[in-house]
Design an enzyme around this catalytic site. Structure first.
Site, PDB file in Angstrom:
ATOM      1  N   PHE A  29       1.426   6.008  -2.459  1.00  0.00           N
ATOM      2  CA  PHE A  29       1.909   7.367  -2.214  1.00  0.00           C
ATOM      3  C   PHE A  29       3.082   7.695  -3.127  1.00  0.00           C
ATOM      4  CE2 PHE A  29       4.836  10.352  -0.192  1.00  0.00           C
ATOM      5  CZ  PHE A  29       3.993  11.360   0.259  1.00  0.00           C
ATOM      6  N   CYS A  71       0.812  -1.222   0.000  1.00  0.00           N
ATOM      7  CA  CYS A  71       0.000   0.000   0.000  1.00  0.00           C
ATOM      8  C   CYS A  71       0.840   1.264   0.000  1.00  0.00           C
ATOM      9  CB  CYS A  71      -1.002  -0.016   1.149  1.00  0.00           C
ATOM     10  SG  CYS A  71      -0.308   0.279   2.796  1.00  0.00           S
ATOM     11  N   ASP A  72       2.052   1.225   0.536  1.00  0.00           N
ATOM     12  CA  ASP A  72       2.926   2.395   0.539  1.00  0.00           C
ATOM     13  C   ASP A  72       3.133   2.926  -0.881  1.00  0.00           C
ATOM     14  OD1 ASP A  72       3.330   0.444   2.512  1.00  0.00           O
ATOM     15  OD2 ASP A  72       5.372   1.065   2.940  1.00  0.00           O
ATOM     16  N   ALA A  73       3.149   2.005  -1.823  1.00  0.00           N
ATOM     17  CA  ALA A  73       3.428   2.375  -3.212  1.00  0.00           C
ATOM     18  C   ALA A  73       2.416   3.372  -3.756  1.00  0.00           C
ATOM     19  CB  ALA A  73       3.436   1.123  -4.084  1.00  0.00           C
TER      20      ALA A  73
END
Length: 370
Positions: A163, A159-161
């Protein structure tokens, strides 16, 4: 004696939390932002983390997140030195992306390049980013959307991706007018969301290794991971007209997450490292809290979120964050690099925490300077 203790406890519990009660003044917000920004620039190549003993590469995702917030501070600052500092970073890196061709983390630095291009109008600043994104669009990865023992990193499998890379593509779509960047970004964003978004909780799993697993009865939703998503949504939406289908898609996710976030904020103002398990992770954490505060304040400022409903969460979040600033100007309680809830310390920090704090401050300042 027991009666006196009981009375004292009742009095303490009946008092509003400091984070909620303390008034926010725009001048103070700006002062705190400058203090933290100046400290970070002075210590840019130093380490204040438990997990590393050398500085990050200047094009690393960690610093890219710092630059996102630093650009927002540079727009507010009374001195041009912050823009000059960012420009110096870009020149040192020769405006190139980081080394991995497909990895979202290595695209994030382009967010800063694009914003400097918007200020200075120098196309040299964005040519490598356009070249890199064009290659990916013309040669899309065939890896699956699962992250298995860190084998699959060419697509947005964590999920960081969301951003790191999507805002770059949204910004390129805007400045070039080429829809191919939006089409690719939206397709991949939807694939990640279908994989990691929990519609019952309106939160994202960090990656598929956490889906279906419980931590002492709690689903594991990492605070900073969801902060990456929530903060990223605001950056993406700023690039699209409010009547566009792209804006509507991201707005729907944003509003659902915002509603959930104010329900699970801790009384002290921070968000727990494991969002649904504050009892297991009572230690404050600044990076996730800063991204949430940023996103909620942005929503209020843009007329998306009702101020009466959401302002208390912003106030508590911001006041909690400023309480983590040391006397030297360092933002403490930033969780080290990781992928899950863990530990944080008052005397440890990371550059992405500073970036998130500055982003939050930019929107909090707008809220209280009107």
């Amino acid at each position: 004696m027991n009666l006196l203790k009981t009375i004292a406890l009742i009095i303490v519990l009946s008092l509003p939390s400091v984070a909620h009660a303390q008034k926010i003044k725009a001048k103070r917000v700006k002062k705190d932002m400058q203090t933290v920004a100046d400290w970070q620039i002075r210590h840019f190549r130093d380490t204040f983390s438990m997990k590393r003993n050398k500085p990050h590469h200047i094009a690393d995702w960690t610093n890219a997140a710092l630059y996102v917030g630093m650009v927002k501070w540079a727009e507010m600052a009374d001195s041009d030195k912050y823009y000059q500092w960012l420009k110096g970073v870009g020149e040192e890196q020769k405006w190139k992306l980081h080394w991995r061709k497909y990895h979202a983390d290595d695209h994030a630095v382009a967010q800063m390049y694009i914003e400097l291009f918007r200020k200075y109008g120098d196309s040299t600043m964005i040519k490598p980013s356009i070249k890199g994104m064009d290659y990916i669009i013309n040669n899309p990865s065939t890896q699956p959307i699962t992250l298995d023992n860190y084998k699959h990193l060419e697509r947005w499998t964590w999920c960081d991706a969301l951003f790191m890379a999507p805002p770059v593509l949204a910004k390129l779509a805007n400045i070039t007018g080429d829809k191919k960047y939006t089409d690719f970004m939206l397709k991949e964003f939807k694939a990640t969301t279908a994989h990691l978004y929990d519609a019952d909780e309106d939160l994202y799993y960090r990656d598929n290794s956490y889906i279906g697993k419980l931590d002492k009865g709690h689903k594991t939703f990492w605070s900073r991971g969801n902060g990456w998503v929530f903060g990223g949504l605001t950056i993406i939406m700023e690039e699209y007209p409010k009547d566009s289908k792209e804006y509507a898609y991201f707005l729907d996710i944003y509003k659902k997450m915002a509603k959930k976030l104010i329900e699970i904020q801790t009384p002290k103002g921070h968000w727990a490292m494991s969002l649904l398990a504050a009892d297991l992770y009572p230690t404050p954490e600044a990076s996730g809290t800063a991204f949430f505060t940023f996103g909620l304040a942005w929503g209020i400022n843009n007329g998306i979120l009702n101020r009466e409903t959401y302002e208390p969460a912003v106030k508590k979040g911001w006041n909690a964050l400023t309480s983590y600033i040391t006397k030297d100007g360092m933002l403490g309680y930033v969780q080290p690099i990781g992928a899950a809830p863990g530990k944080a310390w008052p005397d440890k920090t990371e550059v992405y925490g500073t970036g998130a704090f500055l982003a939050a401050g930019s929107e909090v300042y707008k809220m209280y300077s009107k």
